[in-house]
Scaffold this active site. Structure first.
Site, PDB file in Angstrom:
ATOM      1  N   GLY A  54       4.734   7.550 -13.470  1.00  0.00           N
ATOM      2  CA  GLY A  54       5.817   6.591 -13.588  1.00  0.00           C
ATOM      3  C   GLY A  54       6.270   6.083 -12.237  1.00  0.00           C
ATOM      4  N   SER A  55       7.558   5.876 -12.092  1.00  0.00           N
ATOM      5  CA  SER A  55       8.097   5.219 -10.906  1.00  0.00           C
ATOM      6  C   SER A  55       7.983   6.035  -9.631  1.00  0.00           C
ATOM      7  CB  SER A  55       9.549   4.834 -11.141  1.00  0.00           C
ATOM      8  OG  SER A  55       9.636   3.827 -12.130  1.00  0.00           O
ATOM      9  N   THR A  56       7.700   7.343  -9.727  1.00  0.00           N
ATOM     10  CA  THR A  56       7.485   8.100  -8.493  1.00  0.00           C
ATOM     11  C   THR A  56       6.262   7.567  -7.745  1.00  0.00           C
ATOM     12  OG1 THR A  56       6.197   9.805  -9.654  1.00  0.00           O
ATOM     13  CG2 THR A  56       8.564  10.194  -9.384  1.00  0.00           C
ATOM     14  N   LYS A  91       5.641   4.590  -7.195  1.00  0.00           N
ATOM     15  CA  LYS A  91       6.022   3.413  -6.412  1.00  0.00           C
ATOM     16  C   LYS A  91       6.082   3.700  -4.918  1.00  0.00           C
ATOM     17  CE  LYS A  91       8.585   1.368 -10.284  1.00  0.00           C
ATOM     18  NZ  LYS A  91       9.896   1.112 -10.893  1.00  0.00           N
TER      19      LYS A  91
END
Length: 485
Positions: A215-217, A219
């Site tokens: 997920g957003s980790t 990014k």
């Protein structure tokens, strides 16, 4: 008469030579095959006729051996078995060995040639030495903070020392007691059946053997790629990214959970976790650039060992642009172990230099004489030092005023990144809650710890699962414990 005696003597001598040759064949040429024959229990009996060496955490043995009085005399015991199962694994007379018990089996069982007083001593005498000791890098207080923080929920924690790569904690829950599998007989086979039938999969080491969409980790990886490739030269400058964002080559729009993402800067996109900005940046970096960036952090490495084998974290090398956009925000086919995401945080904390993670500090003989010592080794230059400086500032902003405020520790510089990873058909599964972070004491020259937490929590309401809500408080406890050491 003498002629007949000589003939008989020659025949007897020939038979004696034949016996000697056959004995040599059995003892030398066929020895390995006979040793490995399933019907030969001699080696199995010998394997368990002395205590097994110990695995040590924070100066204390977390394993032991007990004399059962049976033919297979010594059986493995575990102190705080469920707490340390993801580190030790099990040593079973019925089911073999796993994890450190497997990777360091020759030393623990006393067959390692390095334990012998002279070269080839074990081979000549066909004997063994007392089992050696394996001293781990794990810190008991950090391990306990991670285990208690998860509270039995499905999930995992990995914690590293960024400057060295030492693994300070490796936790997977729900866990199990390896001692249940140590011996033989119905109790052991029954425990094995129950553990394997459990839907919570307690024997799965989620920290190093299970991969999740990050997920957003992820990014942070995309941001590093964009800065290194100079797709972004000023992280505080607004971008031209629309919101919602149409995935390239499709009519599908990519939404944001956060508000204020239209045209947001890279720094703001990290702080409030904008999908649109990061997906667009991944496409602008391009497939080759994103693959190189991901591999710099350890993705796609099939040979990583700590010394137990670690599952490969995946970033596809062939994708369409819309798939690349989703991969750049940690979705599509992108997957990572918790250890891998701790490595991402560690690289940022360590100025862009990623150290190879390792779990064994040193091994010794039973008496304590050194056998082997492991130490810090560089794994990859994950990003330019200037990029790491910028990412550290952005991650600090996430904790100070962004989505990761639950990880803040008074008087400590903390950087983090939240993630809520969708999965399942049409994203129907409950999302995984992620948080990656690092912490540096005010009087320290460098960060002391980097952490990754993932929580599967199938019992929670969908709206209650988020990296900031479920995972960040666990990371805070782990970082606080590490800073006290």
């Amino acid at each position: 008469m003498i002629r007949y005696i000589r003939r008989a003597a020659a025949l007897l001598l020939l038979l004696l030579v034949a016996l000697l040759l056959n004995a040599a064949r059995i003892q030398v040429l066929d020895a390995e095959e006979l040793d490995n024959n399933p019907a030969n229990r001699r080696l199995t009996i010998a394997r368990y006729d002395q205590p097994r060496g110990d695995i040590v955490v924070s100066g204390r043995s977390v394993t032991g051996s007990k004399d059962t009085g049976e033919q297979l005399a010594y059986e493995r015991t575990y102190r705080d078995g469920p707490l340390y199962a993801p580190v030790t694994g099990y040593a079973s007379q019925t089911y073999g060995t796993t994890l450190l018990e497997n990777a360091e089996d020759s030393l623990l069982s006393g067959t390692d040639p390095m334990l012998a007083p002279l070269p080839f001593w074990n081979e000549i005498t066909r004997g063994r030495q007392p089992g050696g000791r394996v001293v781990t890098t794990v810190v008991d207080a950090v391990q306990r903070a991670a285990y208690e923080g998860l509270g039995g929920r499905r999930g995992a924690v990995a914690a590293l020392e960024p400057a060295t790569g030492k693994i300070l904690a490796l936790v997977s829950t729900p866990s199990y007691d390896p001692g249940l599998l140590s011996g033989t007989g119905a109790p052991v086979t029954g425990a094995w059946a129950r553990l394997n039938a459990s839907t919570s999969r307690p024997m799965l080491n989620r920290a190093i053997r299970q991969t999740y969409p990050p997920g957003s980790t992820f990014k942070i990886v995309t941001a590093a790629a964009a800065l290194d490739a100079q797709v972004v030269t000023d992280p505080d400058a607004d971008t031209a990214t629309p919101s919602p964002y149409v995935l390239p080559g499709t009519t599908t729009t990519l939404p944001n959970e956060a508000r204020g993402c239209e045209g947001a800067s890279l720094a703001e996109a990290i702080r409030i976790s904008c999908n649109t900005v990061m997906a667009d940046l991944g496409v602008r970096v391009g497939l080759d650039g994103m693959v190189d960036a991901a591999r710099g952090f350890g993705f796609d490495d099939t040979g990583l060992r700590i010394p137990s084998g670690v599952a490969k974290s995946n970033f596809d090398t062939e994708m369409s642009k819309d798939q690349l956009a989703l991969s750049s925000i940690g979705q599509f086919d992108t997957t990572a172990t918790p250890l891998q995401m701790a490595m991402v945080a560690s690289a940022v904390a360590n100025g862009g230099e990623l150290m190879r993670p390792y779990l064994v500090d040193r091994t010794t003989t039973h008496e304590g004489s050194p056998v082997r010592r492991d130490g810090p080794r560089s794994y990859h230059r994950a990003m330019n030092p200037g990029t790491a400086v910028q990412l550290r500032r952005m991650m600090v902003d996430v904790v100070r005023t962004g989505t990761g405020t639950n990880a803040a520790i008074d008087g400590v510089t903390v950087g983090g990144k939240t993630g809520t990873a969708q999965h399942g058909v049409d994203n129907s599964g409950l999302p995984y809650a992620w948080f990656i972070s690092w912490a540096q004491a005010s009087d320290a020259a460098r960060p002391a710890v980097a952490v990754a937490v993932v929580v599967e929590d199938a019992a929670a309401n969908r709206a209650d699962i988020s990296g900031g809500g479920s995972a960040a408080p666990i990371a805070r406890s782990v970082m606080a414990a590490a800073l006290k050491e």
